[in-house]
Structure formats: structure tokens, C-alpha cells
Design a protein around this motif. Structure first.
Motif, PDB file in Angstrom:
ATOM      1  N   GLU A  82       0.810  -1.212   0.000  1.00  0.00           N
ATOM      2  CA  GLU A  82       0.000   0.000   0.000  1.00  0.00           C
ATOM      3  C   GLU A  82       0.846   1.266   0.000  1.00  0.00           C
ATOM      4  O   GLU A  82       0.312   2.374  -0.018  1.00  0.00           O
ATOM      5  CB  GLU A  82      -0.920   0.030   1.227  1.00  0.00           C
ATOM      6  CG  GLU A  82      -2.218  -0.723   1.062  1.00  0.00           C
ATOM      7  CD  GLU A  82      -2.017  -2.215   0.868  1.00  0.00           C
ATOM      8  OE1 GLU A  82      -2.597  -2.760  -0.093  1.00  0.00           O
ATOM      9  OE2 GLU A  82      -1.294  -2.833   1.673  1.00  0.00           O
ATOM     10  N   ASP A  94      -6.169  -9.865  -7.984  1.00  0.00           N
ATOM     11  CA  ASP A  94      -6.865  -9.646  -6.718  1.00  0.00           C
ATOM     12  C   ASP A  94      -8.080 -10.575  -6.596  1.00  0.00           C
ATOM     13  O   ASP A  94      -8.911 -10.663  -7.506  1.00  0.00           O
ATOM     14  CB  ASP A  94      -7.322  -8.189  -6.645  1.00  0.00           C
ATOM     15  CG  ASP A  94      -8.050  -7.860  -5.352  1.00  0.00           C
ATOM     16  OD1 ASP A  94      -7.644  -8.375  -4.304  1.00  0.00           O
ATOM     17  OD2 ASP A  94      -9.037  -7.107  -5.404  1.00  0.00           O
ATOM     18  N   LEU A 118      -4.467 -10.361  -2.408  1.00  0.00           N
ATOM     19  CA  LEU A 118      -5.091  -9.070  -2.120  1.00  0.00           C
ATOM     20  C   LEU A 118      -4.313  -7.984  -2.846  1.00  0.00           C
ATOM     21  O   LEU A 118      -3.144  -7.728  -2.542  1.00  0.00           O
ATOM     22  CB  LEU A 118      -5.097  -8.804  -0.615  1.00  0.00           C
ATOM     23  CG  LEU A 118      -5.702  -7.466  -0.162  1.00  0.00           C
ATOM     24  CD1 LEU A 118      -7.205  -7.433  -0.458  1.00  0.00           C
ATOM     25  CD2 LEU A 118      -5.445  -7.231   1.327  1.00  0.00           C
ATOM     26  N   ARG A 121      -4.561  -1.550  -2.040  1.00  0.00           N
ATOM     27  CA  ARG A 121      -5.817  -0.861  -1.721  1.00  0.00           C
ATOM     28  C   ARG A 121      -5.796   0.606  -2.127  1.00  0.00           C
ATOM     29  O   ARG A 121      -6.817   1.287  -2.015  1.00  0.00           O
ATOM     30  CB  ARG A 121      -6.112  -0.972  -0.219  1.00  0.00           C
ATOM     31  CG  ARG A 121      -5.937  -2.364   0.385  1.00  0.00           C
ATOM     32  CD  ARG A 121      -6.706  -3.425  -0.357  1.00  0.00           C
ATOM     33  NE  ARG A 121      -8.143  -3.357  -0.099  1.00  0.00           N
ATOM     34  CZ  ARG A 121      -9.062  -3.925  -0.856  1.00  0.00           C
ATOM     35  NH1 ARG A 121      -8.710  -4.571  -1.961  1.00  0.00           N
ATOM     36  NH2 ARG A 121     -10.332  -3.840  -0.531  1.00  0.00           N
ATOM     37  N   GLN A 343      -1.843  -4.344  10.790  1.00  0.00           N
ATOM     38  CA  GLN A 343      -3.187  -4.396  10.203  1.00  0.00           C
ATOM     39  C   GLN A 343      -3.566  -5.795   9.698  1.00  0.00           C
ATOM     40  O   GLN A 343      -3.452  -6.087   8.507  1.00  0.00           O
ATOM     41  CB  GLN A 343      -3.316  -3.367   9.077  1.00  0.00           C
ATOM     42  CG  GLN A 343      -3.596  -1.970   9.590  1.00  0.00           C
ATOM     43  CD  GLN A 343      -2.390  -1.059   9.576  1.00  0.00           C
ATOM     44  OE1 GLN A 343      -1.565  -1.115   8.680  1.00  0.00           O
ATOM     45  NE2 GLN A 343      -2.277  -0.195  10.574  1.00  0.00           N
ATOM     46  N   GLY A 345      -6.602  -6.735   9.948  1.00  0.00           N
ATOM     47  CA  GLY A 345      -7.930  -6.445   9.422  1.00  0.00           C
ATOM     48  C   GLY A 345      -8.120  -4.938   9.376  1.00  0.00           C
ATOM     49  O   GLY A 345      -7.368  -4.182  10.003  1.00  0.00           O
ATOM     50  N   LYS A 348      -7.435  -0.930   4.942  1.00  0.00           N
ATOM     51  CA  LYS A 348      -7.572   0.266   4.113  1.00  0.00           C
ATOM     52  C   LYS A 348      -7.709   1.532   4.955  1.00  0.00           C
ATOM     53  O   LYS A 348      -7.021   2.529   4.711  1.00  0.00           O
ATOM     54  CB  LYS A 348      -8.771   0.121   3.166  1.00  0.00           C
ATOM     55  CG  LYS A 348      -8.876   1.249   2.156  1.00  0.00           C
ATOM     56  CD  LYS A 348      -9.896   0.959   1.071  1.00  0.00           C
ATOM     57  CE  LYS A 348      -9.888   2.083   0.033  1.00  0.00           C
ATOM     58  NZ  LYS A 348     -10.824   1.816  -1.079  1.00  0.00           N
ATOM     59  N   VAL A 392      -4.538 -12.038   1.413  1.00  0.00           N
ATOM     60  CA  VAL A 392      -5.414 -11.498   2.441  1.00  0.00           C
ATOM     61  C   VAL A 392      -5.436 -12.443   3.625  1.00  0.00           C
ATOM     62  O   VAL A 392      -5.288 -13.670   3.470  1.00  0.00           O
ATOM     63  CB  VAL A 392      -6.842 -11.279   1.890  1.00  0.00           C
ATOM     64  CG1 VAL A 392      -7.514 -12.608   1.575  1.00  0.00           C
ATOM     65  CG2 VAL A 392      -7.690 -10.473   2.871  1.00  0.00           C
ATOM     66  N   ASN A 396     -10.750 -11.150   5.772  1.00  0.00           N
ATOM     67  CA  ASN A 396     -10.713  -9.757   6.219  1.00  0.00           C
ATOM     68  C   ASN A 396      -9.950  -8.871   5.256  1.00  0.00           C
ATOM     69  O   ASN A 396      -9.215  -9.349   4.382  1.00  0.00           O
ATOM     70  CB  ASN A 396     -10.065  -9.669   7.607  1.00  0.00           C
ATOM     71  CG  ASN A 396     -10.836 -10.432   8.663  1.00  0.00           C
ATOM     72  OD1 ASN A 396     -12.054 -10.442   8.633  1.00  0.00           O
ATOM     73  ND2 ASN A 396     -10.123 -11.068   9.581  1.00  0.00           N
ATOM     74  N   ASP A 397     -10.105  -7.600   5.447  1.00  0.00           N
ATOM     75  CA  ASP A 397      -9.324  -6.611   4.713  1.00  0.00           C
ATOM     76  C   ASP A 397      -8.037  -6.387   5.486  1.00  0.00           C
ATOM     77  O   ASP A 397      -7.849  -5.375   6.170  1.00  0.00           O
ATOM     78  CB  ASP A 397     -10.135  -5.312   4.587  1.00  0.00           C
ATOM     79  CG  ASP A 397      -9.330  -4.203   3.938  1.00  0.00           C
ATOM     80  OD1 ASP A 397      -8.437  -4.517   3.135  1.00  0.00           O
ATOM     81  OD2 ASP A 397      -9.581  -3.025   4.261  1.00  0.00           O
ATOM     82  N   GLY A 398      -7.141  -7.363   5.419  1.00  0.00           N
ATOM     83  CA  GLY A 398      -5.906  -7.283   6.183  1.00  0.00           C
ATOM     84  C   GLY A 398      -4.831  -8.168   5.588  1.00  0.00           C
ATOM     85  O   GLY A 398      -5.084  -8.967   4.687  1.00  0.00           O
ATOM     86  N   ARG A 399      -3.625  -8.019   6.104  1.00  0.00           N
ATOM     87  CA  ARG A 399      -2.487  -8.828   5.651  1.00  0.00           C
ATOM     88  C   ARG A 399      -1.734  -9.356   6.875  1.00  0.00           C
ATOM     89  O   ARG A 399      -1.670  -8.699   7.914  1.00  0.00           O
ATOM     90  CB  ARG A 399      -1.533  -7.988   4.792  1.00  0.00           C
ATOM     91  CG  ARG A 399      -2.163  -7.366   3.543  1.00  0.00           C
ATOM     92  CD  ARG A 399      -1.092  -6.641   2.723  1.00  0.00           C
ATOM     93  NE  ARG A 399      -1.642  -5.884   1.612  1.00  0.00           N
ATOM     94  CZ  ARG A 399      -1.918  -6.369   0.409  1.00  0.00           C
ATOM     95  NH1 ARG A 399      -1.700  -7.667   0.172  1.00  0.00           N
ATOM     96  NH2 ARG A 399      -2.406  -5.593  -0.546  1.00  0.00           N
TER      97      ARG A 399
END
Length: 480
Positions: A82, A94, A118, A121, A343, A345, A348, A392, A396-399
Motif C-alpha cells: 500500500e 486480486d 489481495l 488498496r 493491520q 484487518g 484500508k 489477504v 478480512n481486509d488485512g495482511r
């Protein structure tokens, strides 16, 4: 011959014991002084008495490019995808499963074969004279790309926070090893008589996972430990005198205590006593010097605005400006921790906030040092303990944590500015070109400070230790 009585034997035994104690106390000290003199000679400090300033300025192995370091430690593991390492293939794929062979034999806390890729973002654009791709999250850093060296091929050995932070700070995953700042002050001493040689600040949502192990002196004398400063209130807890204790009384008390300590030092030669004497004297001097150094009252409105700093407020921006003020006053090593980048989760939104909190101040620090004519003699380092996965974490929206590849940047004397060093594969999973291990980074930092990392050693438990242990190669490709 008359038989010796039990009383006579007891008296003789006590006499012999006293003689043995006398020998160990008196002759042992003589042998200890011989050994200490030998160690001092090996370290290039022979001729200095134990009672001299243990933080006196010392010469490195060869002419240095820099003399100060500011480490901007982004605790938690910032995501390179990111921010600094744009991957078109990752964006294109993605939401799809990675190639099975990619995860074969791979160890991670929360990643499994069903974890999908993922994509980044946020958008990337080309900035700087070299057209380096950088995230829209970092508009201020984009403005200093011509002054920094971006490394996209960092690697480390640890994938959990505390061990990885220790690895970055000390070169080892285990507690008890000296931090980078401690090695620096051990090798160079201090140019400041009224402030510690090694200062630490904390900001972010919590303190670093490895705690004070990140700035501890380990087996080096405790004199070389980092001193944690606060950016509001007293710079150091209990720095102010309590009610009823005036400066004259405090000075008289300190002088008496230090005289007793010096007498004991002359007898036993324990370097920790020298540390105690130095710390008392430093604390006394800091009562006047630290508040002045930590006050932003004499900074212009334009300077405060450039950093986004607000006097009296605890913030990363304030800490960056204070770092410049401390380096101006002779502090060798300033370590700024901002622990909030983990992060798993909500990536973004969370990373956007992190960048809003740090991007402006980091760029301002480099600009400020350059304007002050200090960047050529100061090294600024930005980075965390590891990076994040291209997959991902769950749904979740995380790494997750990723030690195989991550990004860092540096600015300052002796570096090729405006360059990008190293690269990762098309998914950013592994280093593809010019890998830089943490040990290599440490070796290169010491080189810029004038040290051969293989020769800056300290003997402990029967062997010579160094920051890079038995590892580390100089990263020639980033040196000017």
C-alpha cells in the motif's frame, strides 16, 4: 613433638583464611587492572583512567560519512503493497488463489492455502526525477524521493513482532543483546555533555512489542542504554526536584554520593559504578538542558506547520521535530517508535490513518535537516520489523506478517539519493534482486559511521560479540 590442639588449629585456619582473603582483595585487583588495561588497549582507549568520562568522543576505524542517526521505527510491520512496492500482477489477480507452489513450505500465523491474493488498496503514481512509483497515501514522502534511497528488497528471520523488533534493533531475536544505538555510543562516545547520547520517543497506539529491549544496552555497560524521553511534561520522569529540595542541597548531596562512588570505583574497578556516577551527573545537568532542548517555543510557525507539530501535544510530528533539535545538540542516536501498523484487518482505513499521522513529519524531518545543512552528517532510517503478505488474511481486509520481503528507506550522507535498490517478484512474495538482510543493513549503517562491522566488538562470556554477530555484508549498491 607436642600434638597441635584444636584451638591452635582453629587460630591457624582463621589466619590462613585472612591471608587468602587479603591476597584475593589486594592482588586480585592488581590482576584485574592488568586485564582491564589490556581490554582498553584493544578497544583503542588505553591511557584513559577509569575515572575519566566514559562517554568521551572516540574515533571510528576510518573517516565517517555521518555522525548521527535518527531511526523512524514503524512498529507493527507496515504494508509495502500500500506504500512503496506497486505490483500490477497483484492488482490484476486480486481475489484469486495464489499458485500452489508459492505457499509450499511457507510458515505464517494466519495464512493458509485458501488465502486469496489481495491487490493494493490504494493507487500509485510516478514521482521524483527518476519516476519512482509511490502510493497516493504518501504525498509528502513523494516530495523527497530525490533525497532518499528506497530499498524494496529487505529480508529478516522473524515473523512475530517482538523477535522481529529485537532483530531490527539489536541484530538478534533474543533479549539481552545491545541495541544499535548502544553499539553506536559505545564506539563513538557522545558529543553532548548535557544530554544523553541515545534518546528514545514513543507514539502510536501502544508501546513497542519488544519494549525496552529495543533500546537496552544488553551486555554493554548500562551507560549505553537509550533514555526514554516524553514530548510533553517533564522530558524524563522525576527530572524536576520535589518540593523542599533546592538546587544547592541537591548539588551537595550528589557530590557527596559521587565521591563515595568514585572511591569505591578506585577499589573495585567496576564499570557499572562509573555508569552510576555519570548518570547522576548527567541527570543534574539535564534539569536545565533537557527542558530547553524539548521546548518548541523558539521554533517558527512555519517550521511547526511544516512538521504538523503542536507544542505541548504528544505526537509523532512533535517527536520528529524534537529529534532534529536533539541531534543539533550533539545527541548521537534518536529512536522514534510509532507502534500502530499491525493491520490484520481493517487495512484500508487503518493504514490511511497511519500515513496521515506520519508522512508529513517524516518528509519534514528530511527537508529540515537538509535546510539546516545537517543531512550530510545525519542518517535518517524509515522502516518496521517486517512487511505484509500479498495474500489477504482470512476473509478480512488485512495482511499477515511477512519476513520474506519488505521495504525501507534511508536518507543522509554517503548514500545514493533518488534511487531504488532491489526488487521483489511479480507478486511481492520473495526478493527477486539484490536481497538486503537486516544484518547487511546494520553492517552498512556502521560503515557510514566509520566502522568495520567485523571489528566493532565487545568481549562477553568468552567470545567477541558484534552487532552483526557472524553475519552481514556491506550493501555497496546504495553507497555514494
Amino acid at each position: 613433638m607436642m600434638k597441635q590442639s584444636s584451638i591452635d588449629r582453629a587460630i591457624n585456619d582463621r589466619t590462613n583464611l585472612a591471608r587468602r582473603r587479603w591476597f584475593m582483595q589486594q592482588c586480585g585487583i592488581g590482576l584485574g587492572h592488568i586485564a582491564l588495561t589490556s581490554l582498553l588497549a584493544r578497544n583503542g582507549t588505553a591511557g584513559e583512567s577509569i575515572g575519566t568520562n566514559p562517554m568521551a568522543v572516540k574515533s571510528p576505524h576510518f573517516p565517517a560519512k555521518i555522525k548521527n542517526v535518527i531511526l523512524l521505527f514503524m512498529g507493527g510491520g507496515p504494508s509495502q503493497f500500500e506504500m512503496f512496492d506497486y505490483k500490477p500482477a497483484l492488482e490484476r489477480l486480486d481475489g484469486t488463489l495464489p499458485p500452489p507452489e508459492l505457499l509450499e513450505g511457507y510458515r505464517a500465523a494466519f495464512i493458509n492455502p485458501n488465502s486469496k491474493l489481495l491487490g493494493p488498496r490504494y493507487q500509485f503514481t510516478k514521482q521524483g526525477s527518476a519516476g519512482v512509483e509511490i502510493s497516493e497515501l504518501l504525498p509528502h514522502t513523494a516530495g523527497i524521493l530525490d533525497d532518499i534511497c528506497l530499498i524494496r528488497s529487505m529480508r529478516t528471520d522473524a515473523f512475530n513482532h517482538a523477535p522481529a523488533q529485537l532483530m531490527m534493533s539489536t541484530g538478534s531475536q533474543q533479549f539481552g543483546r545491545p541495541s544499535m544505538g548502544s553499539w553506536l555510543t559505545y564506539g563513538l562516545g557522545s558529543e553532548s555533555e548535557n544530554l544523553p547520547a541515545y534518546v528514545v520517543f514513543n507514539s502510536g497506539s501502544k508501546g513497542p512489542s519488544a519494549g525496552s529491549g529495543n533500546w537496552n544496552s544488553g551486555f554493554l555497560p548500562t551507560l549505553h542504554s537509550g533514555v526514554e524521553f516524553r514530548s510533553s511534561g517533564d522530558p524524563v520522569l522525576y527530572l524536576s526536584n520535589p518540593a523542599g529540595l533546592d538546587q544547592a542541597t541537591q548539588r551537595a548531596t550528589m557530590q557527596t554520593v559521587n565521591e563515595l562512588n568514585r572511591r569505591r570505583l578506585d577499589v573495585v574497578g567496576d564499570p557499572e559504578i562509573a555508569t552510576r556516577v555519570n548518570s547522576y551527573e548527567m541527570a543534574f545537568r539535564m534539569q536545565s538542558s533537557a527542558p530547553e532542548a524539548m521546548s518548541l517555543a523558539d521554533e517558527t510557525d512555519d517550521m511547526l506547520k511544516m512538521y504538523g507539530a503542536e507544542p505541548g501535544k504528544m505526537s509523532f510530528a512533535n517527536n520528529c521535530l524534537l529529534a532534529r533539535r536533539l541531534v543539533q545538540r550533539g545527541v548521537r542516536f534518536v529512536q522514534l517508535f510509532h507502534e500502530s501498523w499491525d493491520q490484520h484487518g481493517g487495512l484500508k482505513n487503518a493504514i490511511k490513518k497511519n500515513c496521515l499521522d506520519t508522512d508529513q513529519a517524516c518528509a519534514a524531518l528530511v527537508k529540515d535537516l537538509k535546510q539546516q545543512g545537517m543531512l550530510d552528517e545525519t542518517l535518517v532510517i524509515w522502516g518496521g520489523e517486517f512487511g505484509r503478505t500479498p495474500m489477504v488474511q482470512g476473509g478480512n481486509d488485512g495482511r499477515d506478517h511477512h519476513p520474506n520481503s519488505f521495504s525501507m528507506w534511508m536518507a543522509g550522507g554517503g548514500l545514493k539519493s533518488g534511487t531504488v535498490y532491489g526488487s521483489t517478484d511479480e507478486l511481492g512474495f520473495d526478493v527477486a534482486e539484490n536481497p538486503v538482510h537486516v544484518h547487511d543493513l546494520h553492517a552498512t549503517i556502521l560503515h557510514l559511521l566509520g566502522f568495520d562491522h567485523k571489528r566493532l566488538t565487545y568481549r562477553f562470556q568468552g567470545r567477541d560479540y558484534r552487532l552483526t554477530d557472524v553475519h552481514g555484508e556491506l550493501v555497496q549498491g546504495i553507497l555514494a
